[in-house]
Enzyme design. Structure first.
Site, PDB file in Angstrom:
ATOM      1  N   THR A  92       0.873  -1.178   0.000  1.00 26.86           N
ATOM      2  CA  THR A  92       0.000   0.000   0.000  1.00 26.86           C
ATOM      3  C   THR A  92       0.908   1.225   0.000  1.00 26.86           C
ATOM      4  O   THR A  92       1.576   1.509   0.988  1.00 26.86           O
ATOM      5  CB  THR A  92      -0.909   0.013   1.243  1.00 26.86           C
ATOM      6  OG1 THR A  92      -1.694  -1.180   1.266  1.00 26.86           O
ATOM      7  CG2 THR A  92      -1.843   1.217   1.217  1.00 26.86           C
TER       8      THR A  92
ATOM      9  N   LYS B 273      -7.150   0.945  -3.191  1.00 28.35           N
ATOM     10  CA  LYS B 273      -6.696   0.384  -1.918  1.00 28.35           C
ATOM     11  C   LYS B 273      -6.778   1.423  -0.803  1.00 28.35           C
ATOM     12  O   LYS B 273      -7.234   1.124   0.316  1.00 28.35           O
ATOM     13  CB  LYS B 273      -5.267  -0.132  -2.077  1.00 28.35           C
ATOM     14  CG  LYS B 273      -4.579  -0.542  -0.784  1.00 28.35           C
ATOM     15  CD  LYS B 273      -5.294  -1.667  -0.064  1.00 28.35           C
ATOM     16  CE  LYS B 273      -4.451  -2.145   1.127  1.00 28.35           C
ATOM     17  NZ  LYS B 273      -5.166  -3.106   1.966  1.00 28.35           N
TER      18      LYS B 273
END
Length: 292
Positions: free
Chosen positions: A95, A171
């Site tokens: 991420t 995300k």
């Protein structure tokens, strides 16, 4: 396929094991070699540097903590991209910020490398079962090359678009929704307790009546019974919230509730909860704030 896997934290080690079980030839690298050593007995090779891991591989998969770690491991001196052969594929499962994802896309293009962003949704127990949900973005040909490595890790893959940064945007948005679910549950748990209602009973009742969501049930259980080993920490959740807000600011989008959540994370970290479980830690921080 010959795969290099970079980063063996709570998630990465489990993902690398799934690839070994699927029959891939996996070379692993981790900043602290001790975390990599147990995987040698499971058939993995261990590299001393990211570049050594990436050399002569069909694909490199990275699962690293933050932007700084990704920049160092992928782009720094002796970084993985410098050792990859033209036409090789990099799958970025970390991420990271949208800005870094866009920079990586340009770096890959200039080096003749394929690049797929493939951040994952799921806690470590889900990774161990190979049931992550993967959000992927990149050129169609690169996505096709990535599928044999992503499928053993996942119960499903959502292909978002041709720009890798689009997957990282999804995300960050998804992690923000998780944060807000945790925070809303934290506040109703505190409210329930103040009215003499067991939070677990409130969760079961409201989830049955309204949401019927295994996700709410699972996170509520984690919040009320935090694991000894956090699946994700308050520090990690705060990192993702800041990336979400930075991306919104870049696009001149004002997100009121996200701004307010910064205060709760900062309170939690100041009170010593940085390394507590993301879900259980936010509940504790909410309880602390409600009794000031």
């Amino acid at each position: 396929m010959k795969i290099a896997f970079l980063g063996l934290g709570n998630m990465g080690s489990l993902m690398a094991r799934r690839l070994l079980a699927a029959g891939h030839e996996v070379t692993v690298w981790n900043r602290h070699r001790a975390k990599a050593e147990p995987m040698a007995a499971e058939g993995a090779s261990i590299a001393a540097t990211p570049a050594e891991a990436a050399r002569a591989k069909d694909a490199v998969i990275s699962m690293l903590f933050d932007d700084t770690a990704n920049e160092e491991v992928l782009l720094g001196a002796g970084g993985a991209l410098s050792a990859m052969e033209s036409g090789a594929l990099h799958i970025a499962c970390s991420t990271i910020s949208i800005a870094l994802s866009e920079r990586l896309a340009a770096e890959h293009q200039s080096r003749g490398l394929d690049y797929v962003a493939a951040p994952v949704f799921g806690r470590p127990n889900i990774a161990a079962e190979g049931k992550l949900w993967i959000v992927a973005a990149g050129a169609d040909s690169a996505i096709a090359k990535a599928r044999p490595m992503l499928e053993p890790l996942s119960r499903g893959i959502s292909v978002i678009g041709p720009k890798p940064a689009q997957a990282h945007a999804v995300k960050l948005a998804g992690n923000f929704l998780i944060t807000m679910m945790i925070q809303s549950l934290s506040e109703v748990f505190v409210f329930a307790a103040a009215n003499g209602i067991a939070p677990a009973m409130l969760l079961e009742t409201v989830n049955s009546a309204l949401f019927q969501s295994p996700f709410y049930a699972a996170y509520g259980k984690v919040m009320l019974n935090p694991p000894e080993r956090p699946g994700a920490t308050i520090e990690l959740g705060f990192k993702d919230l800041k990336l979400f807000l930075e991306a919104a600011e870049t696009n001149k989008v004002w997100l009121t509730v996200a701004d307010l959540m910064q205060d709760r994370f900062e309170e939690a970290i100041t009170s010593g909860l940085a390394n507590n479980d993301w879900a259980g830690g936010l509940l504790q921080a909410t309880e602390n704030a409600s009794h000031r």
